[in-house]
Design a protein around this motif. Sequence first.
Motif: not given
Length: 625
Positions: A35-37, A429-442
Amino acid sequence: MTHHILKPHWSRYLGPHAPDPHKFVYKPHQEPVFTSPFGPFPPSPEDLNIHELCFPPNNPLPEDYPLLVNAVTEEVITLHQFYARVCAMARVLRHDGPNPLRLGKSPVNDKEDGEILGLFSRNHLHYPAVAHACFRSELVFGGISPASTPYELWWVLRKMQITSIMCHETLLPVLQEAFKLGSGEGDKLPLKLVLHPKKVIVLSDNPQLDNVLGHRTIESLVREGTKLTERPRKLLGGNRMAYLFQSSGTSGLPKAMIITHKNGYHSGIQTLITAVQAGRYAGVEPLSPPTRTLGVIPMYHSYGMIVWILRVNLVQNTNIMLPKWDIELALKAVQKYKITHLPLVPPLVRQLAQSDLTSKYDLSSVIGAVSGAAYLPPDVAHQLAKKLPQGAAMPIPSGYGLSEAASIASPAAPGIFGLEPALPGTIGYLLPGMDGRVVDPDTLKDVPKGQKGELWARGAVVTPGYFKDPQATADIFSEPAWLRTGDLVMRDEQDRIHYLDRLKEMIKVKGLQVAATEVEDTLLDHPEGLVRDACVAGVDNGRGDGSLFVRGWVVLTAKGQAESEVNMAKKLDEWVKTRLSRHKWLTGGIEVVDLIPRTPSGKMLRREMRDRYHARMKTEGKAKL
């Protein structure tokens, strides 16, 4: 609950759970979702309208100041003039008001039909007021590129289901040609042209005109609305549709992407939150003193919406508008108006970095420049920073976002929340209010830190989807709420995001997106039937500015083979130029090949064609036409 977000003070951008920039230390972790700092967005009313966030109904306007200035004509629109124009236009545009244009009620979402106003204009001093008048009157609008050819305009009018349109007077010939293409009966697209030729409003540079070619002007609507009595209303917003963006998505001609009021105002306040926290961290009064911004980013674009429209009256800022990019005019404007902020795209950053003209003008007023819309090479980021007061130690940061989510990540103020610097080469870094994931596209499985994967993003800025296109929407949401960005990234040990490449088949040309399949379809659609198969990809333009040339490879039909290669290439090149905007032209050339490589499932291997070309260029030093 008291919603502080409507109070006229910088604290409105800090929610009850906002981290303290002096005490809170962000701790990176190994969990798949990060998540965003900066923490979450501040709370807001569920039905908040973008216009009411910018102009809260119970707050008096601040002291007047220049809001918009045309750097060429020196025409000025003050904040109070802007607000008066917005109110006047909104009275005329309301479907349940006097309604001289006979406008219907706009749809709440894409399950409904209704009034959608197209905005088809180059950057203009009065464009932002029209957008805010739409917010205030609850009229959904769609931003359309002024570079559109008649064919592209016709397509976008259908995808957005535009029922009425504001057209700049210089673009009326393009609109007239688009009308000549008909309703689309007989083709496969289920969305037909619904724009009525009588529901055209003209944005004219002559404020005295009431009509142009029989169509009402924006100024005539303002004059009429000024005479009407204001009817107080509770404006609705929240998850209701506010406007549509022209987006290429992953394939084909442009799509129409939905932006809700909630999406819009969260995009508008995101970097204001970071600015407030940076100010608190530095021990200075946040969002002070007033700023002056160089205005060159297109208003119809997601980046331009933030710069021009979504932040009006949220901070005291004057936009100095350049009707079109001119490096010396830009530098003169910086010196004359003491511009403090430069929102740019990489080709403009490079021009400024390499130009000797910068030494002729006083740039000491510039507090900071920022780049967006495409990849910014680190050397260019340092080169321009050397010419500005910030110096090379603070290279030009590059923000990251998409049309589908206008702002996702950005470098943070050095040291805030204990964060390591995010130098050029990362998107921060992620901006306020954002969540992220890094996902294998396949496999669609989360990948560990340090490995490549597709960035997925979640947050209030993320679009609900493409307008009346459920398949395209399903393609970008493999899981509910998680947007597949189509970008290959790596998340490092500090939770910084490193941009690596595009997964989507998109080509960036001077910050503008080109869908490879759109150009391929155009080649295949040549009226003489010259092409049996086509592949299009972006190739290195040799300038190192992150922008690409569009190159095509074609497999010819018997008719095509009967032509000389030079004549065939000329015909295809001219055909593309008649159908598509300049940035989509085949500036990288056209090459005849025996076959286009594909996977067993039929997917075209564009990267293989591009890599072959680049390898050949290293040995030959010139392109084959």
